[in-house]
Design a protein around this motif. Structure first.
Motif, PDB file in Angstrom:
ATOM      1  N   TYR A  75       0.835  -1.207   0.000  1.00 37.81           N
ATOM      2  CA  TYR A  75       0.000   0.000   0.000  1.00 37.81           C
ATOM      3  C   TYR A  75       0.870   1.258   0.000  1.00 37.81           C
ATOM      4  O   TYR A  75       0.603   2.214  -0.732  1.00 37.81           O
ATOM      5  N   LEU A  76       1.914   1.255   0.819  1.00 34.14           N
ATOM      6  CA  LEU A  76       2.765   2.434   0.898  1.00 34.14           C
ATOM      7  C   LEU A  76       3.537   2.668  -0.396  1.00 34.14           C
ATOM      8  O   LEU A  76       3.859   3.809  -0.728  1.00 34.14           O
ATOM      9  N   ALA A  77       3.821   1.606  -1.134  1.00 33.03           N
ATOM     10  CA  ALA A  77       4.555   1.742  -2.392  1.00 33.03           C
ATOM     11  C   ALA A  77       3.657   2.168  -3.557  1.00 33.03           C
ATOM     12  O   ALA A  77       4.151   2.680  -4.554  1.00 33.03           O
ATOM     13  N   MET A  78       2.342   1.971  -3.407  1.00 34.90           N
ATOM     14  CA  MET A  78       1.419   2.342  -4.483  1.00 34.90           C
ATOM     15  C   MET A  78       1.368   3.859  -4.660  1.00 34.90           C
ATOM     16  O   MET A  78       1.383   4.587  -3.666  1.00 34.90           O
ATOM     17  N   PRO A  84      -5.361  11.911  -1.663  1.00 35.82           N
ATOM     18  CA  PRO A  84      -4.247  12.333  -2.520  1.00 35.82           C
ATOM     19  C   PRO A  84      -3.230  13.187  -1.766  1.00 35.82           C
ATOM     20  O   PRO A  84      -3.588  13.984  -0.892  1.00 35.82           O
ATOM     21  N   ASP A  85      -1.946  13.006  -2.092  1.00 37.41           N
ATOM     22  CA  ASP A  85      -0.871  13.695  -1.370  1.00 37.41           C
ATOM     23  C   ASP A  85      -0.877  15.204  -1.554  1.00 37.41           C
ATOM     24  O   ASP A  85      -0.274  15.911  -0.755  1.00 37.41           O
ATOM     25  N   ASP A  94      -2.531  10.270   5.902  1.00 35.47           N
ATOM     26  CA  ASP A  94      -3.223   8.990   5.762  1.00 35.47           C
ATOM     27  C   ASP A  94      -2.247   7.823   5.848  1.00 35.47           C
ATOM     28  O   ASP A  94      -2.543   6.800   6.467  1.00 35.47           O
ATOM     29  N   ASP A  95      -1.053   7.983   5.277  1.00 39.19           N
ATOM     30  CA  ASP A  95      -0.050   6.923   5.387  1.00 39.19           C
ATOM     31  C   ASP A  95       0.352   6.710   6.842  1.00 39.19           C
ATOM     32  O   ASP A  95       0.460   5.573   7.302  1.00 39.19           O
TER      33      ASP A  95
END
Length: 140
Positions: A75-78, A84-85, A94-95
């Motif tokens: 998930y973190l790599a997606m 949205p960042d 959110d991360d």
């Protein structure tokens, strides 16, 4: 609704996707760290990411914990996030919130000693990470 099976299917899938996204956003708000802990979570994120990678590679941990950690790393790599960042504060939060929620579950299932053995940072950083996970260490 529209009389066409494919349009009804497309509209239904879009509505289901939006509702699932909204449910995940609500879940993030519920499990988010309170007070200054969110800022602390963002500061600790590099050490926590190394911790997650080390824990996921440890064959001594239960398989369910390692699978959960592997899914978290995916998930973190997606490139696509729940939020949205480009949205200020919440975009990157959110991360941190998801990592915190998974870390809580890992500590509960694998134990604090397993997490401590893999912690790459300082003792103060570990104490802060334990506070984020809602776990009381002997020092606090």
């Amino acid at each position: 609704m529209t009389g066409s099976f494919w349009w009804d299917l497309l509209i239904g899938a879009a509505v289901a996707l939006v509702l699932a996204w909204l449910a995940l956003i609500v879940a993030l708000v519920v499990v988010r760290p309170r007070g200054g802990l969110l800022r602390e979570a963002l500061r600790l994120l590099p050490d926590v990411l190394r911790l997650i990678r080390r824990l996921a590679a440890d064959p001594a941990l239960p398989r369910g914990v390692r699978i959960r950690l592997g899914l978290l790393l995916v998930y973190l790599a997606m490139p696509i996030d729940l939020i949205p960042d480009f949205i200020p504060v919440l975009g990157h939060a959110d991360d941190a919130i998801i990592v915190t929620a998974v870390l809580r579950g890992v500590v509960r299932r694998a134990g604090l000693d397993a997490v401590r053995a893999h912690w790459p940072g300082t003792d103060d950083g570990f104490a802060a990470a334990a506070r984020l996970a809602g776990i009381r260490t002997p020092a606090n």
